[in-house]
Design an enzyme around this catalytic site. Structure first.
Site, PDB file in Angstrom:
ATOM      1  N   ILE A  56       0.839  -1.206   0.000  1.00  0.00           N
ATOM      2  CA  ILE A  56       0.000   0.000   0.000  1.00  0.00           C
ATOM      3  C   ILE A  56       0.870   1.250   0.000  1.00  0.00           C
ATOM      4  O   ILE A  56       0.594   2.207  -0.737  1.00  0.00           O
ATOM      5  CB  ILE A  56      -0.968  -0.020   1.193  1.00  0.00           C
ATOM      6  CG1 ILE A  56      -1.945  -1.191   1.055  1.00  0.00           C
ATOM      7  CG2 ILE A  56      -1.731   1.301   1.289  1.00  0.00           C
ATOM      8  CD1 ILE A  56      -2.871  -1.386   2.238  1.00  0.00           C
TER       9      ILE A  56
ATOM     10  N   ASP B 270      11.449   2.613   6.105  1.00  0.00           N
ATOM     11  CA  ASP B 270      11.089   1.201   6.198  1.00  0.00           C
ATOM     12  C   ASP B 270      12.372   0.390   6.269  1.00  0.00           C
ATOM     13  O   ASP B 270      13.038   0.156   5.260  1.00  0.00           O
ATOM     14  CB  ASP B 270      10.250   0.750   5.002  1.00  0.00           C
ATOM     15  CG  ASP B 270       9.584  -0.603   5.251  1.00  0.00           C
ATOM     16  OD1 ASP B 270      10.205  -1.435   5.944  1.00  0.00           O
ATOM     17  OD2 ASP B 270       8.467  -0.828   4.763  1.00  0.00           O
TER      18      ASP B 270
ATOM     19  N   ASP C   5      -8.998   6.538   9.271  1.00  0.00           N
ATOM     20  CA  ASP C   5      -9.971   5.512   8.885  1.00  0.00           C
ATOM     21  C   ASP C   5     -10.003   4.384   9.908  1.00  0.00           C
ATOM     22  O   ASP C   5     -10.878   3.536   9.869  1.00  0.00           O
ATOM     23  CB  ASP C   5      -9.620   4.954   7.498  1.00  0.00           C
ATOM     24  CG  ASP C   5     -10.652   3.971   6.977  1.00  0.00           C
ATOM     25  OD1 ASP C   5     -11.854   4.295   7.032  1.00  0.00           O
ATOM     26  OD2 ASP C   5     -10.261   2.872   6.527  1.00  0.00           O
TER      27      ASP C   5
ATOM     28  N   GLU D  14     -12.588   0.248  18.066  1.00  0.00           N
ATOM     29  CA  GLU D  14     -13.630   0.365  17.033  1.00  0.00           C
ATOM     30  C   GLU D  14     -14.856  -0.433  17.461  1.00  0.00           C
ATOM     31  O   GLU D  14     -14.724  -1.509  18.045  1.00  0.00           O
ATOM     32  CB  GLU D  14     -13.090  -0.145  15.695  1.00  0.00           C
ATOM     33  CG  GLU D  14     -11.934   0.698  15.168  1.00  0.00           C
ATOM     34  CD  GLU D  14     -11.445   0.224  13.799  1.00  0.00           C
ATOM     35  OE1 GLU D  14     -12.045  -0.710  13.217  1.00  0.00           O
ATOM     36  OE2 GLU D  14     -10.460   0.801  13.304  1.00  0.00           O
TER      37      GLU D  14
ATOM     38  N   HIS E  42     -13.524   2.995   8.982  1.00  0.00           N
ATOM     39  CA  HIS E  42     -12.747   1.826   8.563  1.00  0.00           C
ATOM     40  C   HIS E  42     -13.253   1.264   7.233  1.00  0.00           C
ATOM     41  O   HIS E  42     -13.632   0.096   7.126  1.00  0.00           O
ATOM     42  CB  HIS E  42     -12.775   0.736   9.632  1.00  0.00           C
ATOM     43  CG  HIS E  42     -11.592  -0.193   9.547  1.00  0.00           C
ATOM     44  ND1 HIS E  42     -11.063  -0.830  10.635  1.00  0.00           N
ATOM     45  CD2 HIS E  42     -10.835  -0.592   8.491  1.00  0.00           C
ATOM     46  CE1 HIS E  42     -10.044  -1.597  10.257  1.00  0.00           C
ATOM     47  NE2 HIS E  42      -9.898  -1.460   8.955  1.00  0.00           N
TER      48      HIS E  42
ATOM     49  N   GLY F 200     -11.420   1.498   4.310  1.00  0.00           N
ATOM     50  CA  GLY F 200     -10.315   1.430   3.359  1.00  0.00           C
ATOM     51  C   GLY F 200     -10.480   0.361   2.299  1.00  0.00           C
ATOM     52  O   GLY F 200     -10.142   0.564   1.127  1.00  0.00           O
ATOM     53  N   ALA F 201     -10.989  -0.786   2.682  1.00  0.00           N
ATOM     54  CA  ALA F 201     -11.147  -1.892   1.735  1.00  0.00           C
ATOM     55  C   ALA F 201     -12.573  -1.990   1.191  1.00  0.00           C
ATOM     56  O   ALA F 201     -12.883  -2.944   0.467  1.00  0.00           O
ATOM     57  CB  ALA F 201     -10.779  -3.210   2.408  1.00  0.00           C
TER      58      ALA F 201
END
Length: 534
Positions: free
Chosen positions: A153, A172, A258, A263, A282, A284-285
């Site tokens: 991503i 990273d 998000d 949650e 939430h 995102g997908a």
């Protein structure tokens, strides 16, 4: 053999169709079940596939004696007790790539919405206003985007950010320089260095012990005044309380969220009232394309795991730098070599092995961790009683018995060759093999003796004096016992000295046959290795 698969949490039908097309799979599609109902029926299934709504707890896993695979139609597996799944030998498979584009697009949609005050613009238009003067926005062009996590991503975000004319820097430590170069992203040597440069900070990492609270009060204070923070990865990576404080103080210009530490976000959470925050629940997908992609990906992987033993997508099997299929011959050699070494050492009186070492040639060294798992499996099968002993839990079980495991590359070996060494009670034995791409797997050395045999079904390993008549007597004894010889390889160090024979035979060789072999003239010892599994 028929495998039963439980599908829940509204998995896309295109994925379920892949399972239903297989005669050997029986699929039950049910709504998200409450815990007691799921606990009552999970024992009947070999696999379960769901999303985040179904929690695969330790208790549930221990109530599922048949379970082999857990499939998660999405990226995160926060709802799966990974440690218990690994202990029990249950593969946990996710779909990490299916929602990549959806999350990347949501990032830009929400950040642009924040910069251009789109939520406020929509609100004023609904109120009947035409309030252009108060809706002054800002652009992405020329801003520095700091990306924490340059995986799938993070990489998609970077690719799209170039189109907006942004400067890119990422942190990273687990990604090679080549990926940074390919994505045209400057590498930050530390997280602090990235924070110093970023106008917009976005995180795209998994949630684990290393990343929980990664962006806290100190990190937020280090960002430039007027920076923006985005978290579309996992709640808890960015400290929500610290973020709220940084927004209220005016140090941050805004935030895009998000995901949240808890949650669903409570109705009275202060972030809901913050004017400089764009919040989404939430999602995102949550695109039709992403849901189809993750469903197809995870269902195909679960199908292959059940029907073909394909575990390359399992999160609790060692990562494979290369193709699973290409490593299969080497995995077989590693497993068989360890089993041979274990059996011979046991017959030498070594009951406890303390160390297992795998050395790999250059062509297969990228899969060394997986080959170590295969060798661990060979070393403990037949020793440990476990209903689901496999590649997933072999290393953990071996280490639990005090076995030290190491793997590395050796420039002294041919490219597709490997060595497995077992050590215990001051004794060490190395068994080597080769898994050429254009031929079958072979064992090539046992201790100091060079051999050449296919490790199939059952091997008999004899030590004997190199004198005439031994081979004939061994062959006659095995023939009288109705044991069919497939291959017979005799090796010696010097004429008349000690010799070693490796005999590949069909079927089972019982203890009485081994005992009679040991009683033959000039035979010094015999080990029988009955191989398990493919």
């Amino acid at each position: 053999m028929t495998f039963r698969v439980l599908v829940t949490d509204d998995i896309d039908r295109d994925g379920i169709a892949l399972l239903e097309a297989e005669p050997a799979l029986r699929v039950d599609e049910v709504p998200t079940l409450p815990v007691p109902a799921l606990m009552e029926r999970i024992g009947d299934y070999d696999a379960i596939i769901g999303r985040s709504a179904t929690r695969i707890s330790a208790e549930l896993l221990r109530h599922a004696p048949r379970l082999r695979v857990v499939g998660r139609a999405g990226v995160g597996v926060d709802n799966v007790a990974m440690d218990v799944a690994t202990e029990l030998g249950v593969a946990v498979i996710n779909a990490p790539a299916g929602n990549t584009v959806a999350v990347a697009e949501l990032f830009f949609g929400t950040v642009l919405g924040l910069l251009r005050q789109l939520p406020r613009a929509w609100e004023t238009m609904r109120e009947g206003k035409w309030d252009r003067a108060s809706l002054m926005g800002a652009e992405l062009k020329g801003r520095t985007l700091g990306i924490v996590g340059l995986g799938r991503i993070g990489g998609e975000v970077a690719t799209r950010a170039h189109a907006f004319g942004m400067e890119l820097v990422a942190f990273d430590p687990y990604v090679a320089d080549a990926r940074f170069a390919a994505l045209r992203v400057r590498r930050a040597p530390t997280l602090d260095a990235l924070l110093d440069d970023a106008d917009i900070l976005t995180v795209h990492t998994p949630l684990n012990d290393e990343t929980t609270g990664l962006i806290g009060r100190r990190e937020l204070a280090r960002l430039r005044a007027g920076a923006i923070v985005a978290n579309l990865a996992r709640g808890g990576i960015v400290d929500d309380v610290a973020l709220q404080a940084a927004l209220e103080s005016g140090h941050l210009k805004g935030a895009v969220l998000d995901v949240y530490a808890r949650e669903p976000l409570s109705p009275d959470h202060p972030l809901r009232q913050a004017p400089n925050v764009v919040l989404t629940p939430h999602i995102g997908a949550n695109t039709a394309e992403a849901q189809r992609n993750v469903a197809v990906d995870v269902c195909a992987a679960v199908r292959d795991a059940l029907l073909r033993g394909e575990l390359s997508r399992s999160m609790n099997v060692a990562a494979v730098a290369g193709e699973w299929k290409e490593l299969q011959p080497a995995m077989l050699v590693a497993r068989r070599a360890a089993a041979v070494a274990r059996a011979i050492l046991a017959d030498m009186g070594v009951r406890a092995v303390q160390r297992l070492t795998v050395r790999c040639g250059s062509a297969i060294a990228g899969g060394r961790e997986l080959l170590l798992s295969a060798a661990a499996l060979g070393a403990v099968e037949g020793v440990i009683e476990h209903d689901r002993l496999n590649l997933i839990n072999a290393r953990a079980l071996a280490e639990g018995r005090g076995l030290e495991l190491t793997a590395g590359e050796s420039g002294m070996l041919p490219p597709n060759a490997l060595e497995v060494s077992l050590r215990g009670a001051m004794q060490e034995l190395t068994v080597a093999g080769n898994a050429p791409a254009d031929g079958g797997p072979r064992l090539t050395r046992i201790g100091a003796f060079h051999v050449d045999v296919n490790p199939r079904q059952t091997l008999i390993v004899l030590t004997n004096r190199d004198v005439p008549g031994v081979i004939g007597r061994v062959g006659t004894l095995l023939g009288d016992a109705q044991v069919n010889i497939a291959e017979y390889h005799q090796a010696r160090m010097a004429q008349g000295g000690e010799a070693l024979a490796v005999i590949s035979v069909d079927g089972h060789v019982d203890a009485s046959v081994r005992q009679r072999l040991c009683e033959l003239p000039d035979v010094q010892g015999a080990s029988v290795v009955q191989f398990r599994g493919a």
